[in-house]
Design an enzyme around this catalytic site. Structure first.
Site, PDB file in Angstrom:
ATOM      1  N   TYR A 165      48.127  30.889  29.610  1.00  0.00           N
ATOM      2  CA  TYR A 165      47.228  32.498  30.247  1.00  0.00           C
ATOM      3  C   TYR A 165      46.475  31.826  30.178  1.00  0.00           C
ATOM      4  CZ  TYR A 165      52.801  33.056  31.770  1.00  0.00           C
ATOM      5  OH  TYR A 165      54.179  32.509  32.732  1.00  0.00           O
ATOM      6  N   GLU A 166      45.461  32.674  31.183  1.00  0.00           N
ATOM      7  CA  GLU A 166      43.796  32.722  30.997  1.00  0.00           C
ATOM      8  C   GLU A 166      43.390  33.370  30.092  1.00  0.00           C
ATOM      9  OE1 GLU A 166      44.089  34.022  35.587  1.00  0.00           O
ATOM     10  OE2 GLU A 166      41.506  34.026  35.132  1.00  0.00           O
TER      11      GLU A 166
END
Lengths: 266, 325, 325, 266
Positions: free
Chosen positions: A55-56
């Site tokens: 996830y960023e």
């Protein structure tokens, strides 16, 4: 063993299931909030147990026991392999070349897979402003494959999007703005590009010229109906038939394990 | 260099001048210095220039109050609890806010370059998009790329040919070096060492990139304690200029291992943010109508806050109801 | 991608081909994959191309045995226990090793660029030095900058003018992307998550920059354990290709919280490294003369090793005598 | 209170003490192994209690209770504010602009403060190879002030060093190689440069043209003796007199606290 297909499911259920089937076992997946999250988590519980998710906000291969409400959520980092930050996610993982698959969304898409999540109308005098790019174009730049999960509406499937937020297969090459193939823009950084678009009506893929075509149509719809829900002239000649339905097991996993609190699937 | 100075929330916000260039800690609806942003609204800051790797609820609070002049970023919204950044969007549409769009990865490059004292960092992220369309360079259109403001780069980006490996064209993304980083952190040592839990977002980079740093800390802890595991800290005391100790200062955004996002509060704000009147009514109640952070907490109430309190093992609330089941 | 494969030390070393491009974990005399380097010597590797942010005792073991063809780095020695890299120096002087000098900070830039998939990173470090003297570009002089080896950049560095902020000239330092990173780590999870203690050196960057990664781990621990504090880990399992579990594999270099540097052993090696005969005699005893890592440890003896064992709180040996008092 | 000067001390003791006196309180100091380490640790215990030390292996503001034998040592990270890696040290701290003072060593130095730690003789056919640059030139590039601690020998104080490893005040500007002032090479990245050289015979500083001069001479030596130990024509006209001697307290701190095991000061 014959699959036990569900007879009762909602459009979003099929969206999540069809998306999960795009994950190959072992894929490193970069996903956004919402349906993309459901898709990767379902895939991990079914056909792709060795796939991992980035996830960023900076979590790498988290194993949430409670569904994250956003990619910055503490839930994303539960039993993660690495918890770091955005520099790690975008440069240490994505730009470094680890990412096999990106799961993304969009407000508008065109026949080349260019996606708009920025404005409606002329950028310099917009009618409406969306959230902006987020990491969508970045993930779509360097993941080897990307899958877009979208709502099918005629006004969202356009010949040309109002603003190219996220890069498809034919793109402006700056500073001139000449439209060229994605490979020409990315040169030796080219890794791949949009491989599928999944909507509430069908699954779309891209031909060798980077033009979208209908691959399968969801149960209850016809190819013509899908074509009628696009502003561009959708190629339906390659449609292979119906999209595989969700199984009872998949629906149970979605509602009882992946989103047991009913956050994205009320 | 030296140890950070302890100040009150009001004193800290008073350090910011109209027109200053700011960045914040956190990620969308997590670890935002909300109390500080409310205080800036109360103090009536104007024409702030924000660089944000991404925006969130705090951005909308500032935008609704008319505090923002320039917003360079890639995203604004409230995640699941409010799809769009309505106030910012209204500002862009009515021309009161200059918006400069980058991609998320490009925005990270800007802050990373700023953190490392480099004028630029190369990236291949988001090539071939309208983010790079020269017609859409809003700071240039506003005549602000003439070098007169040393914080605004002469170009939005550059494109160069790689001469080292002949990999073709690549972008150069200019550094961002804000005047101020306003950081909400879970812990700060008595001598200023900073710690956050779980994902670090771009907090490390924001602290380094800014000229001056204000830390709003959930709690102050003994320096010896925080130094026992130095690999978990994000900045030394000499990188911090001012400290405010203020529990719940990120509310309604969440803080891992402290408290969760206040979804209901955020949804209500989002609804309010859709109109100028709605915003004003909301702000009259929650910003102008409370004259301190303590009064704001009192208004929220003990049981409301307790429900958001993070489980100390999981790092998030395991008691609040989140969905329909 | 997937989980790393468990192999023996001999199998791991056998993966390396003559002429391969390698980098290693650690810093000078800390956390070097020594057992792996000994095994490469036993297997008679030739013409290795090393990129090292800095060299150390392991470099000298390889150089003395004639394994190295190209060495790109900035420093080699044994710190307090041996001032120079004698074997490497002899190789440079007699022309058997091509040495390409960078500064330490430039070498970091090379690996960081490699880790991030960037062709270069800018830096203002070490401008105006003879490191940049075009006459001293040894790979170019050897005709190796013609693009035929994709791992060797076309230029040692480039100089560009900053167009974003007009800061003047700055260096562009090319990425390093070795075929292999050989990493000694304190812990690896059963699914490959990697952890080191205390300073991380450039181990994170080395893992990302290399095409293939071999981890020599002091111990394998349950994956659930290592994932309980994910902010302390340096790489996920999918970034690792092969794992060897091998206690004391960094000896005589130190490993924080495992064991200290073996100063006496290192001093003796340094003395030996001053001549080809000395090296041969030493290697006959400690490398060729032991056919396994276990035999090497047996030869060192229990009490010798126990004296190096780190205090579990301090992270280093508090029992060994280090100075004159 | 009058200072109680030591009557019995070794050359290295004075080197460490004189170096420690270069630290201003509050300085962020980037130091190497050996005498530089002794100097910063002594300064922290005397006149500069608020100074902090960064080591290039990645420890920031460590508070060692046992003297590190090298900058990569676990001892450096004891009670550190941050323990990270080289990217943090060189880019997150040094290039970022936090460093006030660098403490460095060298094998050879010239009258402009250019230092050689790489080779003796022609680089392309060297007679002897030293360790190489390490972080010496990097720290010397962007620290606001640097202090070199060296052994005074005639052959080490040269008109021109054989190889410019670390940048002094007059430097080649590449690619042409023309010698120019340091400011011209570093442009807007210029932060400062070598401010002192401390040897076993004296303390040297640099004039406005970037040329080394003798500032003070250590007790027991004359300015002429120092000049005789340089191959270049050392300016001794600005010599202010004798270097301040170590105090009894400083010697006690060095031997009983900083290097209590007798590692660098046997």
């Amino acid at each position: 063993m014959a699959k036990n297909y569900a007879t009762n499911y909602k459009p979003n259920d099929l969206l999540a299931v069809a998306s999960a089937r795009e994950v190959n076992d072992g894929d490193v997946v970069f996903a956004g909030t919402g349906l993309p999250m459901l898709a990767i988590m379902l895939a991990q519980k079914t056909t792709a147990p060795n796939s991992v998710c980035i996830y960023e906000a900076g979590s790498v291969d988290g194993r949430p026991v409670d569904l994250p409400a956003s990619v910055g959520d503490a839930r994303c980092a539960w039993q993660a392999s690495v918890a770091a930050g955005l520099t790690e996610a975008f440069y240490g993982q994505l730009h470094s070349g680890y990412v096999d698959l990106g799961f993304l969304g969009g407000a508008e898409i065109d026949q080349y897979g260019n996606v708009n999540t920025t404005v409606v109308g002329d950028y310099s005098a917009p009618k409406k402003r969306f959230t902006g790019s987020g990491g969508n174009p970045d993930i779509n730049s360097l993941a080897r494959r990307t899958v877009f999960i979208m709502v099918q509406e005629k006004r969202r499937f356009k010949e040309h999007v109002d603003y190219i937020t996220s890069p498809g297969w034919r793109l402006p090459k700056w500073p001139s703005g000449e439209f060229v193939h994605r490979k020409e823009v990315y040169g030796k950084f080219f890794q791949g590009g949009p491989s599928a678009v999944i909507t509430n009506m069908g699954v779309f893929r891209f031909d060798d010229d980077g033009i979208m075509y209908l691959d399968t149509v969801h149960p209850g719809f016809t190819a013509e109906q899908v074509k009628d829900n696009c502003l561009f002239d959708l190629n339906i000649s390659r449609c292979q038939g119906e999209t595989e339905r969700p199984t009872v097991e998949e629906i149970e996993l979605l509602y009882n394990e992946v989103d047991k609190e009913g956050i994205f699937l009320p | 260099m030296g140890k950070p100075q302890k100040v009150t929330l009001k004193e800290a916000a008073a350090l910011i001048n109209d027109g200053d260039f700011l960045t914040f800690s956190g990620f969308t609806i997590w670890r935002r210095p909300m109390a500080f942003c409310y205080e800036m609204v109360r103090q009536g800051k104007k024409n702030l220039h924000l660089f944000e790797v991404n925006g969130g609820t705090h951005t909308e609070v500032l935008a609704g109050a008319g505090c923002i002049g320039i917003w360079e970023s890639c995203w604004v919204g409230h995640e699941l609890y409010g799809k769009l950044g309505e106030a910012l969007a209204a500002g862009q549409i009515d021309g009161s806010i200059i918006v400069e769009d980058y991609s998320h990865g490009q925005a990270v490059a800007r802050l990373l370059a700023g953190a490392y004292g480099l004028p630029f960092i190369p990236t291949a992220l988001s090539m071939g998009t309208d983010i790079l369309n020269p017609k859409y360079d809003n700071l240039k259109k506003a005549g602000l790329r003439d070098g007169s403001n040393p914080k605004i780069p002469l170009k939005k980006y550059d494109i160069v040919h790689d001469t080292l490996y002949d990999k073709g064209e690549i972008l150069l993304i200019p550094a961002a070096n804000p005047d101020w980083a306003v950081i909400y952190a879970s812990q700060i040592g008595t001598e200023g060492t900073v710690r956050v839990f779980s994902q670090r977002y771009v907090d490390v980079e924001a602290i380094k990139a800014a000229d001056k740093v204000i830390v709003i800390a959930e709690e102050v802890v003994p320096e010896e304690y925080i130094r026992q595991e130095p690999d978990r800290n994000i900045a030394p005391g000499y990188a911090v200029d001012y400290v405010v100790e203020l529990p719940w200062a990120a509310h309604p955004t969440g803080s891992q291992f402290n408290y969760d996002v206040d979804a209901d509060f955020m949804r209500a704000f989002y609804q309010a943010s859709k109109s100028k009147d709605g915003y004003k009514k909301w702000a009259d109640e929650w910003v102008y109508g409370v004259d301190s952070h303590e009064a704001y907490l009192e208004k929220l109430g003990v049981n409301h806050l307790q429900n958001l309190r993070a489980n100390t093992v999981m790092g998030y609330s395991t008691t609040m109801k989140r969905g329909t089941r």
